[in-house]
Design a protein around this motif. Structure first.
Motif, PDB file in Angstrom:
ATOM      1  N   ALA A   1       0.733   3.988   2.591  1.00  0.00           N
ATOM      2  CA  ALA A   1       1.618   3.874   3.736  1.00  0.00           C
ATOM      3  C   ALA A   1       3.056   4.090   3.324  1.00  0.00           C
ATOM      4  O   ALA A   1       3.971   3.505   3.873  1.00  0.00           O
ATOM      5  CB  ALA A   1       1.451   2.514   4.391  1.00  0.00           C
TER       6      ALA A   1
ATOM      7  N   SER B   1       0.837  -1.198   0.000  1.00  0.00           N
ATOM      8  CA  SER B   1       0.000   0.000   0.000  1.00  0.00           C
ATOM      9  C   SER B   1       0.864   1.236   0.000  1.00  0.00           C
ATOM     10  O   SER B   1       1.564   1.509   0.949  1.00  0.00           O
ATOM     11  CB  SER B   1      -0.923   0.029   1.219  1.00  0.00           C
ATOM     12  OG  SER B   1      -1.595   1.260   1.262  1.00  0.00           O
TER      13      SER B   1
ATOM     14  N   GLU C   1      -4.359  -0.507  -3.078  1.00  0.00           N
ATOM     15  CA  GLU C   1      -5.169   0.046  -2.001  1.00  0.00           C
ATOM     16  C   GLU C   1      -6.256  -0.933  -1.576  1.00  0.00           C
ATOM     17  O   GLU C   1      -6.559  -1.064  -0.396  1.00  0.00           O
ATOM     18  CB  GLU C   1      -5.777   1.373  -2.434  1.00  0.00           C
ATOM     19  CG  GLU C   1      -4.836   2.549  -2.277  1.00  0.00           C
ATOM     20  CD  GLU C   1      -4.347   2.675  -0.858  1.00  0.00           C
ATOM     21  OE1 GLU C   1      -3.139   2.405  -0.636  1.00  0.00           O
ATOM     22  OE2 GLU C   1      -5.141   3.000   0.020  1.00  0.00           O
TER      23      GLU C   1
ATOM     24  N   SER D   1      -3.996   1.290   8.748  1.00  0.00           N
ATOM     25  CA  SER D   1      -4.971   1.619   7.705  1.00  0.00           C
ATOM     26  C   SER D   1      -5.423   3.050   7.929  1.00  0.00           C
ATOM     27  O   SER D   1      -5.412   3.552   9.053  1.00  0.00           O
ATOM     28  CB  SER D   1      -6.173   0.663   7.744  1.00  0.00           C
ATOM     29  OG  SER D   1      -6.832   0.739   8.999  1.00  0.00           O
ATOM     30  N   TRP D   2      -5.808   3.687   6.824  1.00  0.00           N
ATOM     31  CA  TRP D   2      -6.111   5.117   6.885  1.00  0.00           C
ATOM     32  C   TRP D   2      -7.322   5.418   6.003  1.00  0.00           C
ATOM     33  O   TRP D   2      -7.381   5.009   4.852  1.00  0.00           O
ATOM     34  CB  TRP D   2      -4.918   5.938   6.383  1.00  0.00           C
ATOM     35  CG  TRP D   2      -3.676   5.693   7.173  1.00  0.00           C
ATOM     36  CD1 TRP D   2      -3.232   6.403   8.246  1.00  0.00           C
ATOM     37  CD2 TRP D   2      -2.710   4.654   6.962  1.00  0.00           C
ATOM     38  NE1 TRP D   2      -2.054   5.878   8.724  1.00  0.00           N
ATOM     39  CE2 TRP D   2      -1.713   4.796   7.947  1.00  0.00           C
ATOM     40  CE3 TRP D   2      -2.598   3.608   6.044  1.00  0.00           C
ATOM     41  CZ2 TRP D   2      -0.616   3.937   8.037  1.00  0.00           C
ATOM     42  CZ3 TRP D   2      -1.507   2.749   6.128  1.00  0.00           C
ATOM     43  CH2 TRP D   2      -0.532   2.924   7.118  1.00  0.00           C
TER      44      TRP D   2
ATOM     45  N   ASN E   1      -4.923  -1.449   2.009  1.00  0.00           N
ATOM     46  CA  ASN E   1      -5.568  -0.437   2.848  1.00  0.00           C
ATOM     47  C   ASN E   1      -7.074  -0.526   2.611  1.00  0.00           C
ATOM     48  O   ASN E   1      -7.701   0.420   2.127  1.00  0.00           O
ATOM     49  CB  ASN E   1      -5.036   0.954   2.517  1.00  0.00           C
ATOM     50  CG  ASN E   1      -5.589   2.034   3.443  1.00  0.00           C
ATOM     51  OD1 ASN E   1      -5.959   1.764   4.577  1.00  0.00           O
ATOM     52  ND2 ASN E   1      -5.653   3.261   2.947  1.00  0.00           N
TER      53      ASN E   1
END
Length: 518
Positions: free
Chosen positions: A17, A14, A484, A164-165, A488
């Motif tokens: 990150a 990801s 992604e 994770s965001w 994520n």
């Protein structure tokens, strides 16, 4: 087609990150208070070093990654270019979006821009804000492009702890970008007023040579551009932000040397190599129709004749069924510089503002003609005043290889400004000339085409999207990238929820409102 595959480590699945995929994870995630005495001893090199990759990734300066970042997407969807090369299944040109091409703009933005902007923030914010301010301007220049490609993105939470965001809505991203530009302009304006010597000259690879005044002027001009993007979804905020830029002490671009142009040593624009050496991209039929109809002298600055039609400018219609290698020999792109923003664009932005009744310091007609003059000056051409009186319109397109690709001209407005025309007619003229002056920067042209519908472009001939993207609609965005979805998932799902539509190329972005321009 000469397209290289970027091989990424599975560890960094990801790129959201990206900060955790660097070798200096401990340093970049340390809440630093500013530069140390060691920084001062080495001429701020610890702060300056991250600017190199930032400059190199707004518009990537190397040919094959640039091809993935933009040339296979916005440069085509904007109507600027087309390809004479055949493609395998999954072809952006015919609206079957290719995930294997469309990931790089996202990935390089987080590796090259966001990670390095965070480094500068941690090392300089509050202590050496001249560096921090310029990093914010570059960050906004790039991430405004990324949100205008994909929609919701990771922005405010970037660099925070976790695995994770969630993404920010595009509206929230724009609001934060306006705040960041406010900070940068305020800080740099104070330094200009104090006649502070620049500390950025040795780091600056643009023609600005470290000038705080020029960077502030570019930031104001960038804010004006972003304000115009949102004019249909939030006209009050658009007007406020635009007039803030125009009324600031330093103002916006007005002269040729205000243009934001990169000037690294031993450099040429990568699209020239993609077109002339690789023969992967050519002039579009839209350019031939519009600029050819105007007998526009800038054609000779933008293109060189291909071997198939020497002495002529011959384009290729987008989205056709390529069965003949002959198309590769149509006109080639000729560009030597990477330009982030032209002075001409700013005049056309102001012309549209005048048309909308904003306080922009001139009439729509005068600013429109000033934009044409600025564009001619950029290429060292005379005759701008005579060109501005041109009454001819776009010409029909004739494909000498296959008549099925012929097309009747669609963008039927003259160059001569029509003060008696409707707002839509005048806007079409303004955007058409802004489109011409912006070549070859397809990202902004694609954004403005989605926002306004101008210039009117030929529809693609062959649609392989399986009904996902209607031919009349065109591509509105790029799907979120596969890494992604895998690395994520929380972020990906939050982004889809913020889209107000499926994660495909037909879903409109926040500012891409489906209504008239006025």
């Amino acid at each position: 087609m000469i397209i290289n595959k970027l091989k990424t480590s599975a560890i960094c699945i990801s790129l959201l990150a990206a900060v955790s995929c660097t070798s200096d994870f401990e340093n970049i995630n340390t809440n630093e208070t500013g530069a140390s005495n060691k920084d001062l001893e080495q001429d701020y090199n610890n702060i300056k070093a991250p600017f190199g990759p930032m400059f190199a990734n707004v518009l990537i300066l190397t040919a094959w990654p640039y091809q993935y970042q933009q040339n296979l997407q916005a440069d085509v969807w904007s109507g600027y270019m087309s390809s004479g090369a055949g493609f395998a299944t999954g072809n952006n040109h015919t609206y079957s979006l290719n995930d294997g091409w469309n990931y790089l703009a996202w990935e390089e933005a987080y590796k090259g821009i966001m990670a390095n902007a965070l480094r500068i923030k941690q090392r300089a914010q509050g202590k050496y804000d001249q560096f921090y301010s310029i990093s914010l301007i570059i960050k906004v220049a790039e991430m405004s492009r990324i949100t205008d490609i994909y929609g919701p993105i990771l922005y405010s939470k970037y660099g925070t702890e976790g695995t994770s965001w969630t993404y920010d809505s595009q509206q929230d991203v724009y609001n934060q970008m306006f705040e960041e530009l406010d900070f940068a302009v305020t800080d740099l304006t104070k330094r200009v007023a104090a006649k502070e010597a620049t500390l950025f000259a040795s780091t600056d690879v643009s023609t600005y040579a470290g000038s705080y005044e020029k960077w502030a002027r570019y930031a104001n001009s960038l804010r004006l551009r972003l304000a115009m993007h949102i004019v249909k979804v939030d006209p009050a905020l658009a007007k406020t932000q635009a007039e803030k830029s125009l009324n600031s002490t330093i103002g916006v671009m007005k002269t040729a040397d205000d243009a934001m142009i990169l000037n690294p040593p031993n450099y040429s624009n990568p699209v020239a190599a993609i077109s002339q050496s690789w023969t992967d991209i050519n002039m579009s039929a839209d350019i031939e129709s519009i600029m050819g109809g105007y007998n526009d002298p800038r054609l000779a600055s933008y293109f060189i004749s291909g071997p198939a039609y020497p002495g002529q400018f011959k384009g290729i219609r987008n989205g056709i069924d390529i069965t003949d290698a002959h198309y590769r020999d149509f006109s080639k792109v000729n560009s030597s510089q990477t330009v982030w923003m032209t002075t001409a664009e700013v005049y056309f932005l102001r012309a549209e503002g005048a048309l909308r009744g904003w306080n922009v310091g001139g009439t729509a007609k005068d600013l429109y003609e000033a934009g044409i003059a600025a564009s001619f000056a950029q290429y060292g051409l005379s005759g701008a005043a005579a060109y501005a009186q041109t009454t001819s319109v776009a010409k029909d397109y004739d494909d000498p290889t296959s008549t099925i690709n012929d097309a009747v001209a669609v963008n039927l407005v003259p160059v001569k400004y029509n003060e008696a025309g409707t707002n839509e007619q005048q806007l079409q003229q303004i955007i058409t000339q802004k489109w011409i002056c912006g070549f070859p920067e397809g990202q902004e042209a694609w954004t403005e085409w989605r926002r306004t519908g101008y210039p009117k472009l030929f529809k693609i001939v062959k649609n392989t999207s399986g009904g996902v993207i209607p031919t009349d609609l065109g591509v509105r965005r790029i799907n979120f990238i596969n890494s992604e979805k895998a690395g994520n998932k929380v972020g990906y799902e939050s982004g889809v929820a913020l889209l107000n539509g499926p994660d495909n190329g037909a879903t409109r972005l926040w500012w891409d409102v489906n209504k008239g321009n006025f």
